[in-house]
Motif scaffolding. Structure first.
Motif, PDB file in Angstrom:
ATOM      1  N   LEU A  94     -76.768 -29.985  11.029  1.00 25.87           N
ATOM      2  CA  LEU A  94     -77.123 -30.717  12.245  1.00 25.87           C
ATOM      3  C   LEU A  94     -78.492 -30.236  12.715  1.00 25.87           C
ATOM      4  N   CYS A  95     -79.337 -31.155  13.128  1.00 27.26           N
ATOM      5  CA  CYS A  95     -80.644 -30.785  13.677  1.00 27.26           C
ATOM      6  C   CYS A  95     -80.807 -31.482  15.020  1.00 27.26           C
ATOM      7  N   GLY A  96     -81.147 -30.722  16.035  1.00 28.20           N
ATOM      8  CA  GLY A  96     -81.441 -31.314  17.330  1.00 28.20           C
ATOM      9  C   GLY A  96     -80.230 -31.833  18.082  1.00 28.20           C
ATOM     10  N   HIS A  97     -79.073 -31.194  17.872  1.00 33.07           N
ATOM     11  CA  HIS A  97     -77.912 -31.584  18.680  1.00 33.07           C
ATOM     12  C   HIS A  97     -78.275 -31.480  20.162  1.00 33.07           C
ATOM     13  N   SER A  98     -77.687 -32.332  20.974  1.00 35.48           N
ATOM     14  CA  SER A  98     -78.093 -32.376  22.390  1.00 35.48           C
ATOM     15  C   SER A  98     -77.882 -31.037  23.088  1.00 35.48           C
ATOM     16  N   GLU A  99     -76.880 -30.272  22.648  1.00 33.92           N
ATOM     17  CA  GLU A  99     -76.701 -28.959  23.294  1.00 33.92           C
ATOM     18  C   GLU A  99     -77.830 -28.013  22.923  1.00 33.92           C
ATOM     19  N   ARG A 100     -78.397 -28.202  21.747  1.00 33.33           N
ATOM     20  CA  ARG A 100     -79.552 -27.374  21.366  1.00 33.33           C
ATOM     21  C   ARG A 100     -80.810 -27.871  22.098  1.00 33.33           C
ATOM     22  N   ARG A 101     -80.909 -29.170  22.282  1.00 31.04           N
ATOM     23  CA  ARG A 101     -82.058 -29.688  23.033  1.00 31.04           C
ATOM     24  C   ARG A 101     -81.986 -29.277  24.502  1.00 31.04           C
ATOM     25  N   HIS A 102     -80.802 -29.506  25.107  1.00 29.82           N
ATOM     26  CA  HIS A 102     -80.737 -29.406  26.570  1.00 29.82           C
ATOM     27  C   HIS A 102     -80.163 -28.093  27.092  1.00 29.82           C
ATOM     28  N   VAL A 103     -79.422 -27.365  26.293  1.00 29.55           N
ATOM     29  CA  VAL A 103     -78.919 -26.062  26.742  1.00 29.55           C
ATOM     30  C   VAL A 103     -79.839 -24.955  26.230  1.00 29.55           C
ATOM     31  N   ILE A 104     -80.191 -25.032  24.946  1.00 29.51           N
ATOM     32  CA  ILE A 104     -81.007 -23.965  24.345  1.00 29.51           C
ATOM     33  C   ILE A 104     -82.506 -24.253  24.541  1.00 29.51           C
ATOM     34  N   GLY A 105     -82.859 -25.526  24.703  1.00 28.34           N
ATOM     35  CA  GLY A 105     -84.268 -25.852  24.997  1.00 28.34           C
ATOM     36  C   GLY A 105     -85.112 -26.196  23.783  1.00 28.34           C
ATOM     37  N   GLU A 106     -84.497 -26.694  22.703  1.00 28.66           N
ATOM     38  CA  GLU A 106     -85.289 -27.055  21.522  1.00 28.66           C
ATOM     39  C   GLU A 106     -86.146 -28.295  21.789  1.00 28.66           C
ATOM     40  N   THR A 107     -87.349 -28.258  21.258  1.00 29.53           N
ATOM     41  CA  THR A 107     -88.275 -29.386  21.431  1.00 29.53           C
ATOM     42  C   THR A 107     -88.237 -30.289  20.193  1.00 29.53           C
ATOM     43  N   ASP A 108     -88.791 -31.481  20.349  1.00 33.48           N
ATOM     44  CA  ASP A 108     -88.909 -32.405  19.216  1.00 33.48           C
ATOM     45  C   ASP A 108     -89.701 -31.770  18.070  1.00 33.48           C
ATOM     46  N   GLU A 109     -90.705 -30.991  18.405  1.00 35.44           N
ATOM     47  CA  GLU A 109     -91.560 -30.380  17.371  1.00 35.44           C
ATOM     48  C   GLU A 109     -90.756 -29.371  16.553  1.00 35.44           C
ATOM     49  N   LEU A 110     -89.961 -28.565  17.249  1.00 34.36           N
ATOM     50  CA  LEU A 110     -89.134 -27.575  16.545  1.00 34.36           C
ATOM     51  C   LEU A 110     -88.096 -28.294  15.678  1.00 34.36           C
ATOM     52  N   ILE A 111     -87.504 -29.330  16.234  1.00 38.55           N
ATOM     53  CA  ILE A 111     -86.463 -30.067  15.507  1.00 38.55           C
ATOM     54  C   ILE A 111     -87.065 -30.696  14.251  1.00 38.55           C
ATOM     55  N   ASN A 112     -88.282 -31.207  14.366  1.00 36.10           N
ATOM     56  CA  ASN A 112     -88.960 -31.777  13.196  1.00 36.10           C
ATOM     57  C   ASN A 112     -89.170 -30.719  12.106  1.00 36.10           C
ATOM     58  N   LYS A 113     -89.506 -29.513  12.517  1.00 36.83           N
ATOM     59  CA  LYS A 113     -89.684 -28.442  11.522  1.00 36.83           C
ATOM     60  C   LYS A 113     -88.362 -28.130  10.840  1.00 36.83           C
ATOM     61  N   LYS A 114     -87.288 -28.196  11.604  1.00 36.16           N
ATOM     62  CA  LYS A 114     -85.965 -27.918  11.031  1.00 36.16           C
ATOM     63  C   LYS A 114     -85.548 -29.021  10.053  1.00 36.16           C
ATOM     64  N   VAL A 115     -85.755 -30.266  10.446  1.00 35.77           N
ATOM     65  CA  VAL A 115     -85.407 -31.388   9.565  1.00 35.77           C
ATOM     66  C   VAL A 115     -86.204 -31.273   8.265  1.00 35.77           C
ATOM     67  N   THR A 116     -87.489 -30.976   8.403  1.00 39.80           N
ATOM     68  CA  THR A 116     -88.371 -30.867   7.240  1.00 39.80           C
ATOM     69  C   THR A 116     -87.934 -29.718   6.333  1.00 39.80           C
ATOM     70  N   ALA A 117     -87.628 -28.578   6.936  1.00 46.48           N
ATOM     71  CA  ALA A 117     -87.202 -27.413   6.141  1.00 46.48           C
ATOM     72  C   ALA A 117     -85.870 -27.687   5.450  1.00 46.48           C
ATOM     73  N   ALA A 118     -84.973 -28.373   6.139  1.00 43.03           N
ATOM     74  CA  ALA A 118     -83.671 -28.687   5.549  1.00 43.03           C
ATOM     75  C   ALA A 118     -83.861 -29.523   4.284  1.00 43.03           C
ATOM     76  N   ILE A 119     -84.686 -30.559   4.379  1.00 40.85           N
ATOM     77  CA  ILE A 119     -84.888 -31.450   3.222  1.00 40.85           C
ATOM     78  C   ILE A 119     -85.584 -30.689   2.091  1.00 40.85           C
ATOM     79  N   SER A 120     -86.589 -29.905   2.429  1.00 34.98           N
ATOM     80  CA  SER A 120     -87.299 -29.143   1.396  1.00 34.98           C
ATOM     81  C   SER A 120     -86.351 -28.201   0.662  1.00 34.98           C
ATOM     82  N   GLY A 121     -85.374 -27.683   1.392  1.00 39.51           N
ATOM     83  CA  GLY A 121     -84.438 -26.728   0.792  1.00 39.51           C
ATOM     84  C   GLY A 121     -83.208 -27.387   0.191  1.00 39.51           C
ATOM     85  N   GLY A 122     -83.151 -28.709   0.191  1.00 40.58           N
ATOM     86  CA  GLY A 122     -82.040 -29.381  -0.478  1.00 40.58           C
ATOM     87  C   GLY A 122     -80.816 -29.617   0.381  1.00 40.58           C
TER      88      GLY A 122
END
Ligand code: PGA
Length: 252
Positions: A94-122
């Motif tokens: 999961l990337c950018g779940h609303s609890e990570r966005r709104h409770v933990i404070g993740e930004t769109d930019e961070l979430i994009n890095k996570k999505v990108t890293a996930a795909i790169s790593g298979g």
């Protein structure tokens, strides 16, 4: 034809023993032709991933993590990399779940890095998007969701974006018992598919699975899944019991 995809997000619940029992209970329900008709995944807390992967072996249940960190390795205390998740046998994250966005404070930019890293790593990312109640009330749902999707997928070409599942989860519906109506959800799902077509073309838009999440339950799952652009569900509370989770994936 998109195969329906139902995933359970256990959040910060369960312990070792109940995790194994839950996977076994789900496996017992995932028998016969239902396995051909729906993809099922569970997303346990990090610390139970290895045990859950092992209990899920040969059952048809895929395992996902609830988060990851985008760096490969190094001094990032408390974080978990894509390679570690692959190593324990995860398929999804999961990337950018609303609890990570709104409770933990993740930004769109961070979430994009996570999505990108996930795909790169298979790994196969499930990019979660959705508006707050005040944003819906202000008529900003489409704008918010579009921004989250454009930012979440930024820099990904079509081949890489093919790995992504989108989960539309209106924040006001998560854990509140108040689900979006099938019509409300369908409207946003259709908008998301149109946006994907605009960004990547018709082929990707038609192949991408878009899950709905937010108080999905056995008694509303069937109606939600009947909507043409709802391809599955991301289930929180109702995924913590084998019978309710099974009733949900059996309603496809
Ligand atoms: P819920 O959670 O089903 O308990 O509303 C959904 C989610 O947060 O993914």
């Amino acid at each position: 034809m998109r195969k329906p995809f139902v995933a359970g997000n256990w959040k910060m619940n369960m312990d070792g023993e109940s995790s194994i029992a839950l996977v076994k209970g789900i496996a017992a329900e995932l028998d016969g032709d239902i396995r051909e008709r729906v993809d099922v995944a569970v997303c346990p807390p990090f610390v139970y991933l290895a045990e859950v992967v092992s209990a899920a072996r040969s059952t048809g249940i895929a395992v996902g993590a609830q988060d990851l960190y985008f760096e490969k390795n190094g001094a990032f205390t408390g974080e978990i990399s894509t390679a570690m998740l692959k190593d324990v046998g995860c398929n999804y994250v999961l990337c950018g779940h609303s609890e990570r966005r709104h409770v933990i404070g993740e930004t769109d930019e961070l979430i994009n890095k996570k999505v990108t890293a996930a795909i790169s790593g298979g790994l196969l990312p499930i990019l979660c998007v959705g508006e707050l109640l005040e944003q819906r009330d202000a008529g900003k749902t489409e704008e918010v969701v579009e921004k989250q999707i454009r930012a979440g997928l930024a820099g990904l070409n079509e081949a890489r974006a093919m790995a992504v599942t989108i989960a539309y989860e209106p924040v006001w519906a998560i854990g509140t018992g108040r689900n979006a109506t099938p019509q409300q959800a369908q409207e946003v799902h259709a908008m998301i598919r149109g946006l994907l077509a605009e960004m990547y073309g018709q082929k990707l838009a038609e192949q991408t699975r878009i899950q709905y999440g937010g108080s999905a339950k056995p008694d509303n799952a069937g109606e939600l899944l009947r909507q043409p652009d709802i391809d599955g569900l991301l289930v929180g509370g109702a995924s913590l019991k084998a019978d309710s989770f099974a009733a949900i994936f059996r309603s496809v």
